[in-house]
Design a protein around this motif. Sequence first.
Motif, short mmCIF file in Angstrom:
data_model
loop_
_atom_site.label_atom_id
_atom_site.label_comp_id
_atom_site.label_asym_id
_atom_site.label_seq_id
_atom_site.Cartn_x
_atom_site.Cartn_y
_atom_site.Cartn_z
N ASP A 72 8.52 -8.17 5.41
CA ASP A 72 7.47 -8.20 4.39
C ASP A 72 7.12 -9.66 4.16
O ASP A 72 7.84 -10.40 3.49
N GLY A 107 5.18 -12.80 2.75
CA GLY A 107 4.40 -13.22 1.58
C GLY A 107 4.20 -14.72 1.58
O GLY A 107 4.74 -15.43 2.44
N GLY A 163 4.57 -6.29 7.47
CA GLY A 163 3.50 -6.24 6.50
C GLY A 163 3.07 -7.65 6.20
O GLY A 163 3.92 -8.52 5.96
N THR A 164 1.77 -7.92 6.26
CA THR A 164 1.29 -9.31 6.11
C THR A 164 0.00 -9.37 5.29
O THR A 164 -0.77 -8.42 5.32
N ASN A 182 -1.58 -4.47 6.96
CA ASN A 182 -1.86 -5.22 5.74
C ASN A 182 -0.81 -4.94 4.67
O ASN A 182 -0.33 -3.81 4.55
N ASP A 183 -0.45 -5.95 3.87
CA ASP A 183 0.63 -5.79 2.90
C ASP A 183 0.38 -4.70 1.85
O ASP A 183 1.32 -3.99 1.46
N VAL A 237 1.00 -1.41 3.60
CA VAL A 237 2.42 -1.24 3.87
C VAL A 237 3.18 -0.84 2.61
O VAL A 237 4.04 0.05 2.63
N ALA A 238 2.84 -1.47 1.48
CA ALA A 238 3.50 -1.11 0.22
C ALA A 238 3.21 0.36 -0.13
O ALA A 238 4.09 1.09 -0.60
N THR A 268 -2.32 -1.01 -6.63
CA THR A 268 -1.41 -2.09 -7.02
C THR A 268 -2.14 -3.03 -7.97
O THR A 268 -3.13 -3.66 -7.60
N ASN A 273 9.67 -4.58 -5.43
CA ASN A 273 9.41 -5.47 -4.29
C ASN A 273 9.89 -4.92 -2.96
O ASN A 273 9.59 -5.48 -1.92
N GLY A 278 7.36 -3.02 0.31
CA GLY A 278 6.87 -3.65 1.54
C GLY A 278 7.85 -3.53 2.69
O GLY A 278 7.46 -3.32 3.85
N ALA A 296 7.10 -1.38 5.98
CA ALA A 296 7.12 -2.06 7.29
C ALA A 296 7.98 -1.28 8.28
O ALA A 296 7.69 -1.22 9.48
#
Lengths: 324, 324
Positions: free
Chosen positions: A9, A11, A71-72, A113-114, A117-118, A138, A307, A310, A314
């Motif tokens: 994940d 960030g 995830g990015t 995409n993050d 993925v979340a 989110t 948290n 992610g 992923a």
Amino acid sequence: MNEYIIAIDLGGTSAKIAVINEEAKIKERWSVPTDISEEGKLVIPNIIQSIESFFNRENISTTQIKGIGLGTPGTINQTAGTVAAAYNLNWHGAQPIKKQFEEAFDVPFFMDNDANVAALGEQWQGAGDQAANVVMVTLGTGVGGGVVIDGHLVHGVNQAAGEIGHMTIEFDDPILCTCGKLGCLETVASATGAVNLAKHHVSSFTGTSALKDAVINHESISSYDIFQLAEEHGDPYAIMIVDTYSDYLARALSHIANTLNPAKIIIGGGVSASGEFLRERVERLFKQYSFSQIKNSTQIVLAELGNDAGIFGAAQIVNNGLSN
Amino acid sequence: MNEYIIAIDLGGTSAKIAVINEEAKIKERWSVPTDISEEGKLVIPNIIQSIESFFNRENISTTQIKGIGLGTPGTINQTAGTVAAAYNLNWHGAQPIKKQFEEAFDVPFFMDNDANVAALGEQWQGAGDQAANVVMVTLGTGVGGGVVIDGHLVHGVNQAAGEIGHMTIEFDDPILCTCGKLGCLETVASATGAVNLAKHHVSSFTGTSALKDAVINHESISSYDIFQLAEEHGDPYAIMIVDTYSDYLARALSHIANTLNPAKIIIGGGVSASGEFLRERVERLFKQYSFSQIKNSTQIVLAELGNDAGIFGAAQIVNNGLSN
């Protein structure tokens, strides 16, 4: 024997890395600081090196690895295996991320995409309870989203599915969004949005309120302050702002539900820390705006993984990618 | 040798039946009147008998039939293979339709809601150009919808996905919908909705207009009249109503696009006969309300198959069902 998935994940501050087994349990986890110097060109090599060190230290062979999922931030080009500009990583051009991982490890690699993925993480191991159709919204500095249909993420024809934060939600008295459009959900239902609302409506509130005073005196206020004042202190203007915030969010969620009738709409992100105080308000208005067959079948729930969404997401993009 | 699909589009007046080959060409087509007497209990047996006669006459064996697909009004219970109450067929209890077909013909049987089936038909053989993700909105007496993701219909947890007609779209000055909710898209963007709008806003229009006069004099007007007056005669009040109608529809379509970013949103149904006059207005407003990455990638297009959408969709649910 392919036992583990490596889930990453990524960030702006750090990359969280986890080794997840086939029972979806985290066996190991660590993080790598995100070094955005030199146009972010060290970001991916640092992650790769850290995983290689882990493999060497634990005597793990890539034959034990089912795949790597990432995830990015940024816009993904799935075909090219690249990520276009992600400003919080200091990436300005397309990054050949898939190539970098596949050259380092001879295992299947998947990324998304993050925000997507979340959403998938919550659908799989969190509040989504593995329901086939789940939407996550989110609420952070902005508003992100992810749409899971039949257990898989929806990307859209231009990779812009789930852009719930840019749903136009105020037509008559809109606030300008950073995206250039007027009246986006993000302008009223993010952390920034709560503050926007407190400033925008201050002249129409005639009562006594600590929040009103703070706005008028140009004191620094946060969405956390607004929700605290409403919940803990019963500040009437703060309550009005939370109600307005909840109403906008409920409108957007009803639009989603009237289109998709998902089993769950999951509210996550920093603002969702207000928990039941927010959820209950949003749910009440959501039911008012939703079709009878939908209002009692689509549930509004709070995210559960925090948290870790992610990391789990992923991992699940690897499972989904390999099952295609 | 499984060559043909039997596709049935069941409506309140007749059931359209077609024999479709593997190249998606209609080889034969006919229709059977819908006899809703005796609580509609003859509807399905009449269709079955008609197909049996066709098989006998043409000397077709069921081994040549890949499957049978049915689009029907009413709410489907896919697990039970039944259709709950469909009032225009005079069906008041659950109808065991899957059982009836499977007992008559020893071939796979699939069914879905008529609005869904029409959406799938357009996605497969019409304006959808077989794009993976397509949403259709049908503007008739009411507003129906269907959502296709990854080539398959989305049903939702309570079979209510695609209830776009009941998206709440007017919050401040809403009209009561037949569903009991206020401000549904259907109250303003269906054939009925256009007439509702003409009545609702008449006191706020101060100019000279044949439409205004007709409303004030309680003359019978239809949505067709309104669109004709606007397009052919440039009637200023009619144009205002068409603009208002288009604005509501554009809002709803932008909500869908900001969530799903489908390749196409297809406008169909009787009102869409106004064609480009309506589409162009809706598209212009849609772009105004949609996120930058979406407004130029999700296209607003007119339906192409007309009444044949249901037949093609009924065939494609067989293909989709067999591929699962």
